[in-house]
Design a protein around this motif. Structure first.
Motif, PDB file in Angstrom:
ATOM      1  N   GLU A  92       2.876   6.798  -2.523  1.00  0.00           N
ATOM      2  CA  GLU A  92       4.188   7.242  -3.027  1.00  0.00           C
ATOM      3  C   GLU A  92       4.928   6.148  -3.783  1.00  0.00           C
ATOM      4  O   GLU A  92       5.999   6.393  -4.322  1.00  0.00           O
ATOM      5  N   THR A 152       0.848  -1.203   0.000  1.00  0.00           N
ATOM      6  CA  THR A 152       0.000   0.000   0.000  1.00  0.00           C
ATOM      7  C   THR A 152       0.880   1.248   0.000  1.00  0.00           C
ATOM      8  O   THR A 152       2.013   1.211   0.480  1.00  0.00           O
ATOM      9  N   GLY A 153       0.349   2.320  -0.524  1.00  0.00           N
ATOM     10  CA  GLY A 153       1.067   3.596  -0.453  1.00  0.00           C
ATOM     11  C   GLY A 153       0.865   4.426  -1.709  1.00  0.00           C
ATOM     12  O   GLY A 153       0.931   3.894  -2.820  1.00  0.00           O
ATOM     13  N   ASP A 197      -3.570   4.880  -0.944  1.00  0.00           N
ATOM     14  CA  ASP A 197      -4.001   5.235   0.413  1.00  0.00           C
ATOM     15  C   ASP A 197      -5.379   5.898   0.399  1.00  0.00           C
ATOM     16  O   ASP A 197      -5.567   7.021   0.869  1.00  0.00           O
TER      17      ASP A 197
HETATM   18 MG    MG Z   1       2.228   4.343   3.493  1.00  0.00          MG
END
Ligand code: MG
Ligand code: AMP
Length: 404
Positions: free
Chosen positions: A192, A189-190, A232
């Motif tokens: 960035e 997950t993320g 996110d």
């Molecule tokens: Mg994260």
């Protein structure tokens, strides 16, 4: 926050094993046996020569011996050895009737006309005698000395290695009952992170956890189901986890488990009816590790930093996966002395430090800057534990080491 040992026990005590399947013996590597394996025969199945030489009677060793037969492996001897007689015998061949020892070729001299002589001083044969029960072992492997008919030769719950496959082959198993491997989803997950084929822009980094987890699973013989990166955003992450929940036994998420505004994973797991059995552990790296259960489905929220994710997979995910596969998993901890003084600022958590083995039997930390330093981890052969409360170690102090 709970201690590592508590987290480990929670993971180990899930009390659930995956169903069993039959697999061909040659495909059984890396599965866990779900049945005891028995021997259908004695091993060796007959008194067998351990060496190339001559089978004879020990009392005749100081005399010239007449060679009355040649016995290759796989053939039944036709003759009985009488006084001052012998049979030339190959390694693995049946000991003929009448013989009670085998003298090795190197210790004999051919005299012509089918005669040979033992060239060693006779008492010496006793020097190498090994007592097996009451029988002297004179280059003879006795029937049933390794395995008896009906013996359990590999136990239920064993993680099958090549050497187990050899044993099972030797007792006639062509297929074995094992627990199926878990279906495991990997979801980084993320916002960035970008996949490795993309050149990150200035605020982004590449997704290394996804590939690392797929590889860690592969090393256990498990083919991961990779779902791609969850952003996110609650809705998107929730629907990806839901899909993974329906299709897998275990979900491995990385990132989104710490205290940031966009660390949504624990709440999403709760919304999906996972009971969170722990959410933080007193371990460095890897404090924000989450473990959840929903029925017989399990989920790890592993930390986003790649060294943390790697280490927590080794420490906690592996025991879960092996438990599901039916093994009473015990990590192989080796106690080794540390090769140089070590210190750390805080001792409130257990630390696992990337390290290498030295040729003279020490374990030495590698240069390591913390949980994002995958280069340091890549140079390590092992990780060693520094217990809670220990700030300093002196050269020669013993630590628990795990090869990675
Ligand atoms: Mg994260
Ligand atoms: P998080 O737990 O989401 O706050 O992430 C912690 C750190 O790990 C941040 O610096 C992230 O950028 C980094 N990170 C998260 N996911 C990954 C990933 N899949 N690969 C590499 N680094 C990551």
């Amino acid at each position: 926050m709970i201690k590592f040992e508590e987290a480990y026990n929670i993971v180990k005590n899930i009390n659930f094993q995956l169903d069993t399947i039959k697999v061909p013996l040659n495909d059984a590597l890396g599965f866990v046996l779900a049945e005891d394996v028995y021997s259908d025969m004695d091993m060796p199945p007959f008194n067998k020569s351990a060496m190339d030489g001559y089978a004879c009677r020990e009392i005749d060793l100081s005399n010239e011996l007449e060679v009355i037969e040649i016995i290759p492996a796989g053939k039944i001897p036709k003759k009985t050895i009488g006084e001052n007689q012998c049979a030339k015998i190959m390694t693995g061949a049946m000991i003929p009737q009448g013989a009670d020892c085998v003298i090795i070729v190197e210790d004999t001299q051919e005299l012509g006309e089918n005669k040979i002589r033992y060239t060693k001083p006779v008492p010496e044969i006793n020097v190498c005698q090994v007592e097996l029960g009451n029988k002297p072992n004179v280059n003879i492997c006795y029937i049933g000395e390794d395995i008896k008919t009906g013996d359990t030769v590999v136990n239920k719950g064993s993680l099958i290695k090549a050497q187990h496959i050899a044993i099972m082959a030797s007792v006639g198993y062509t297929e074995v009952l094992v627990h199926r491997k878990p279906k495991v989803a990997v979801i980084p997950t993320g916002d960035e992170i970008v996949e490795p084929h993309i050149k990150p822009d200035i605020s982004q980094i590449r997704n290394s956890n996804g590939s690392q987890l797929v590889a860690q699973l592969k090393a256990m013989g498990i083919d991961a189901n990779y779902y791609g990166i969850a952003r996110d955003v609650e809705g998107a992450t929730m629907s990806l986890i839901k899909k993974a929940y329906e299709e897998n036994d275990v979900i491995l998420l990385t990132g989104g488990v710490s205290m940031g505004d966009f660390d949504l994973v624990p709440e999403i797991l709760k919304a999906l009816k996972f009971e969170l059995l722990f959410q933080a552990i007193a371990v460095q790296p890897g404090k924000p590790t989450v473990f959840g259960r929903n029925g017989n489905k399990f989920c790890f929220g592993l930390p986003g930093n790649p060294v943390s994710s790697f280490v927590q997979f080794e420490l906690l995910t592996k025991p879960l996966l092996y438990s599901l596969m039916g093994q009473d998993y015990k990590p192989l901890n080796i106690r080794l002395p540390i090769g140089k003084d070590f210190s750390r600022k805080k001792a409130s958590r257990m630390s696992w430090i990337p390290a290498v083995f030295t040729d003279d039997g020490y374990i030495v930390p590698v240069e390591y800057h913390g949980s994002a330093h995958i280069r340091g981890l890549g140079q390590a052969q092992a990780i060693f534990a520094v217990p809670i409360g220990v700030k300093e170690l002196k050269k020669g102090d013993f630590v628990d080491v795990r090869q990675i």
